[in-house]
Design a protein around this motif. Structure first.
Motif, PDB file in Angstrom:
ATOM      1  N   PHE A  53       0.813  -1.212   0.000  1.00  0.00           N
ATOM      2  CA  PHE A  53       0.000   0.000   0.000  1.00  0.00           C
ATOM      3  C   PHE A  53       0.848   1.264   0.000  1.00  0.00           C
ATOM      4  O   PHE A  53       0.524   2.225  -0.707  1.00  0.00           O
ATOM      5  N   ASP A  54       1.946   1.275   0.767  1.00  0.00           N
ATOM      6  CA  ASP A  54       2.817   2.448   0.719  1.00  0.00           C
ATOM      7  C   ASP A  54       3.447   2.623  -0.663  1.00  0.00           C
ATOM      8  O   ASP A  54       3.639   3.754  -1.113  1.00  0.00           O
ATOM      9  N   GLY A  55       3.738   1.530  -1.337  1.00  0.00           N
ATOM     10  CA  GLY A  55       4.237   1.611  -2.716  1.00  0.00           C
ATOM     11  C   GLY A  55       3.191   2.223  -3.635  1.00  0.00           C
ATOM     12  O   GLY A  55       3.512   3.047  -4.498  1.00  0.00           O
ATOM     13  N   PHE A  56       1.943   1.839  -3.453  1.00  0.00           N
ATOM     14  CA  PHE A  56       0.846   2.427  -4.219  1.00  0.00           C
ATOM     15  C   PHE A  56       0.745   3.924  -3.943  1.00  0.00           C
ATOM     16  O   PHE A  56       0.653   4.742  -4.862  1.00  0.00           O
ATOM     17  N   LEU A  57       0.782   4.284  -2.660  1.00  0.00           N
ATOM     18  CA  LEU A  57       0.659   5.697  -2.297  1.00  0.00           C
ATOM     19  C   LEU A  57       1.828   6.512  -2.833  1.00  0.00           C
ATOM     20  O   LEU A  57       1.646   7.645  -3.293  1.00  0.00           O
ATOM     21  N   ALA A  58       3.035   5.951  -2.795  1.00  0.00           N
ATOM     22  CA  ALA A  58       4.198   6.658  -3.342  1.00  0.00           C
ATOM     23  C   ALA A  58       4.006   6.911  -4.831  1.00  0.00           C
ATOM     24  O   ALA A  58       4.280   8.017  -5.325  1.00  0.00           O
ATOM     25  N   GLU A  59       3.523   5.921  -5.550  1.00  0.00           N
ATOM     26  CA  GLU A  59       3.276   6.098  -6.986  1.00  0.00           C
ATOM     27  C   GLU A  59       2.173   7.132  -7.240  1.00  0.00           C
ATOM     28  O   GLU A  59       2.248   7.907  -8.193  1.00  0.00           O
ATOM     29  N   LEU A  60       1.164   7.161  -6.389  1.00  0.00           N
ATOM     30  CA  LEU A  60       0.105   8.175  -6.488  1.00  0.00           C
ATOM     31  C   LEU A  60       0.699   9.568  -6.339  1.00  0.00           C
ATOM     32  O   LEU A  60       0.445  10.459  -7.157  1.00  0.00           O
ATOM     33  N   VAL A  61       1.500   9.772  -5.302  1.00  0.00           N
ATOM     34  CA  VAL A  61       2.099  11.084  -5.058  1.00  0.00           C
ATOM     35  C   VAL A  61       3.008  11.472  -6.229  1.00  0.00           C
ATOM     36  O   VAL A  61       2.944  12.609  -6.727  1.00  0.00           O
ATOM     37  N   ILE A 103      -2.790  15.456  -0.054  1.00  0.00           N
ATOM     38  CA  ILE A 103      -1.553  14.695  -0.245  1.00  0.00           C
ATOM     39  C   ILE A 103      -0.498  15.149   0.758  1.00  0.00           C
ATOM     40  O   ILE A 103       0.260  14.327   1.288  1.00  0.00           O
ATOM     41  N   VAL A 104      -0.438  16.431   1.051  1.00  0.00           N
ATOM     42  CA  VAL A 104       0.495  16.919   2.068  1.00  0.00           C
ATOM     43  C   VAL A 104       0.175  16.254   3.403  1.00  0.00           C
ATOM     44  O   VAL A 104       1.071  15.731   4.075  1.00  0.00           O
ATOM     45  N   SER A 105      -1.079  16.235   3.787  1.00  0.00           N
ATOM     46  CA  SER A 105      -1.477  15.580   5.047  1.00  0.00           C
ATOM     47  C   SER A 105      -1.130  14.097   5.029  1.00  0.00           C
ATOM     48  O   SER A 105      -0.659  13.549   6.026  1.00  0.00           O
ATOM     49  N   SER A 109       1.498  12.116   7.530  1.00  0.00           N
ATOM     50  CA  SER A 109       0.957  11.135   8.473  1.00  0.00           C
ATOM     51  C   SER A 109       1.510   9.720   8.297  1.00  0.00           C
ATOM     52  O   SER A 109       1.292   8.883   9.164  1.00  0.00           O
ATOM     53  N   ARG A 110       2.228   9.446   7.212  1.00  0.00           N
ATOM     54  CA  ARG A 110       2.692   8.073   6.955  1.00  0.00           C
ATOM     55  C   ARG A 110       4.212   8.031   6.815  1.00  0.00           C
ATOM     56  O   ARG A 110       4.751   8.388   5.770  1.00  0.00           O
ATOM     57  N   ASP A 111       4.883   7.533   7.846  1.00  0.00           N
ATOM     58  CA  ASP A 111       6.342   7.447   7.835  1.00  0.00           C
ATOM     59  C   ASP A 111       6.859   6.594   6.678  1.00  0.00           C
ATOM     60  O   ASP A 111       7.837   6.956   6.025  1.00  0.00           O
ATOM     61  N   GLY A 112       6.218   5.461   6.417  1.00  0.00           N
ATOM     62  CA  GLY A 112       6.657   4.575   5.339  1.00  0.00           C
ATOM     63  C   GLY A 112       6.559   5.234   3.978  1.00  0.00           C
ATOM     64  O   GLY A 112       7.421   5.041   3.107  1.00  0.00           O
ATOM     65  N   LEU A 113       5.529   6.019   3.789  1.00  0.00           N
ATOM     66  CA  LEU A 113       5.364   6.745   2.522  1.00  0.00           C
ATOM     67  C   LEU A 113       6.455   7.797   2.365  1.00  0.00           C
ATOM     68  O   LEU A 113       7.081   7.889   1.307  1.00  0.00           O
ATOM     69  N   ARG A 114       6.702   8.570   3.402  1.00  0.00           N
ATOM     70  CA  ARG A 114       7.764   9.587   3.332  1.00  0.00           C
ATOM     71  C   ARG A 114       9.111   8.947   3.031  1.00  0.00           C
ATOM     72  O   ARG A 114       9.879   9.452   2.220  1.00  0.00           O
ATOM     73  N   ALA A 115       9.384   7.822   3.662  1.00  0.00           N
ATOM     74  CA  ALA A 115      10.658   7.135   3.431  1.00  0.00           C
ATOM     75  C   ALA A 115      10.785   6.712   1.971  1.00  0.00           C
ATOM     76  O   ALA A 115      11.847   6.870   1.357  1.00  0.00           O
ATOM     77  N   PRO A 126       6.814  16.607  -0.093  1.00  0.00           N
ATOM     78  CA  PRO A 126       6.418  16.292  -1.470  1.00  0.00           C
ATOM     79  C   PRO A 126       5.171  17.067  -1.880  1.00  0.00           C
ATOM     80  O   PRO A 126       4.254  17.239  -1.118  1.00  0.00           O
ATOM     81  N   ILE A 127       5.144  17.516  -3.032  1.00  0.00           N
ATOM     82  CA  ILE A 127       4.172  18.347  -3.742  1.00  0.00           C
ATOM     83  C   ILE A 127       4.356  19.805  -3.394  1.00  0.00           C
ATOM     84  O   ILE A 127       4.386  20.626  -4.290  1.00  0.00           O
ATOM     85  N   LEU A 128       4.541  20.147  -2.120  1.00  0.00           N
ATOM     86  CA  LEU A 128       4.782  21.546  -1.775  1.00  0.00           C
ATOM     87  C   LEU A 128       6.154  21.991  -2.283  1.00  0.00           C
ATOM     88  O   LEU A 128       6.298  23.103  -2.796  1.00  0.00           O
ATOM     89  N   SER A 129       7.145  21.143  -2.146  1.00  0.00           N
ATOM     90  CA  SER A 129       8.491  21.489  -2.628  1.00  0.00           C
ATOM     91  C   SER A 129       8.485  21.714  -4.127  1.00  0.00           C
ATOM     92  O   SER A 129       9.049  22.690  -4.632  1.00  0.00           O
ATOM     93  N   GLU A 130       7.846  20.813  -4.849  1.00  0.00           N
ATOM     94  CA  GLU A 130       7.795  20.938  -6.311  1.00  0.00           C
ATOM     95  C   GLU A 130       6.962  22.145  -6.735  1.00  0.00           C
ATOM     96  O   GLU A 130       7.321  22.858  -7.668  1.00  0.00           O
TER      97      GLU A 130
END
Length: 192
Positions: A53-61, A103-105, A109-115, A126-130
Motif C-alpha cells: 500500500f505504501d508503494g501504491f501511495l508513493a506512486e500516487l504522489v 496529499i500533504v497531510s 501522516s505516513r512514515d513509510g510513505l515519506r521514506a 512532497p508536492i509543496l516542494s515541487e
C-alpha cells in the motif's frame, strides 16, 4: 473488474479512487480496502500492480507531482502574458483546490510513505516542494520580462506564496478560499 485490464488503466482507476477517498475521508480513511471499494474492483488488483500500500501511495504522489510539472510548464509559458497576479492566482487555486492539500497531510501522516518518497523528493514536503519550485521558476521568468522588479528575491517570494496559500487551504473541512480571496493575498505580496 475484468481480467487483462491494461496496467495504465488500473493505475488510473486506483489513483482516482484514492483521491476521492482522500478528499472525502482524509488520510485516516485511506486504506487499500477503501480504495478498491471506491474503484469497484477486487482488492487483489491493487496488490497485483503495486508491491504494497505504501508503494501504491508513493506512486500516487509521484504521479500527481508529474501532473504538477505539466501545470508548471503551462504557467511558465504564460510568463510575459496576462497579469502576474492572475497567472499566480490561477496556479495556486488550481493546485490547492485539488488533492494537493490532502496529499500533504497524507505524506506527513505516513512514515513509510515519506521514506519511499525520499528517493525522488530528497528534501521538503512532497508536492509543496515541487510547487514552490514551479512558482519560483515562473517568478524568475517574469523578472526577465521586467514584470517582477529586479531586486525581488524570487526564492523567498515563491516560498511565501506556496506556504501562505497552503495555510489558506489547509482546513479541508472548512470553507475553501475563493479565487478573489487568493488574488487579494497574491496582490498583497507580489511587488508591482
Amino acid at each position: 473488474m475484468p481480467t487483462g485490464v491494461a496496467m495504465r488503466d488500473a493505475r488510473e482507476l486506483l489513483f482516482d479512487a484514492a483521491e476521492r477517498v482522500l478528499l472525502r475521508e482524509g488520510p485516516e480513511g485511506l486504506t487499500s480496502r477503501a480504495v478498491t471499494t471506491e474503484a469497484g474492483c477486487a482488492k487483489g488488483l491493487l496488490h497485483k500492480h503495486f508491491t504494497d500500500f505504501d508503494g501504491f501511495l508513493a506512486e500516487l504522489v509521484l504521479d500527481r507531482i508529474r501532473r504538477l510539472h505539466a501545470q508548471g510548464e503551462a504557467l511558465l509559458a504564460a510568463a510575459g502574458q496576462g497579469s502576474v497576479v492572475e497567472n499566480l492566482t490561477g496556479m495556486l487555486t488550481d493546485l490547492f483546490g485539488s488533492v494537493a492539500v490532502a496529499i500533504v497531510s497524507l505524506t506527513i501522516s505516513r512514515d513509510g510513505l515519506r521514506a519511499r518518497l525520499r528517493n525522488d523528493v530528497p528534501t521538503g514536503v512532497p508536492i509543496l516542494s515541487e510547487a514552490g519550485q514551479v512558482i519560483r521558476d515562473y517568478l524568475a521568468a517574469e523578472q526577465t520580462y521586467g514584470r517582477i522588479p529586479a531586486g525581488t528575491d524570487t526564492d523567498v517570494l515563491g516560498l511565501t506564496l506556496i506556504g501562505s496559500t497552503h495555510l489558506l487551504f489547509a482546513d479541508r473541512t472548512g470553507v475553501r478560499p475563493t479565487a478573489d480571496q487568493v488574488a487579494a493575498f497574491v496582490r498583497s505580496v507580489v511587488p508591482a
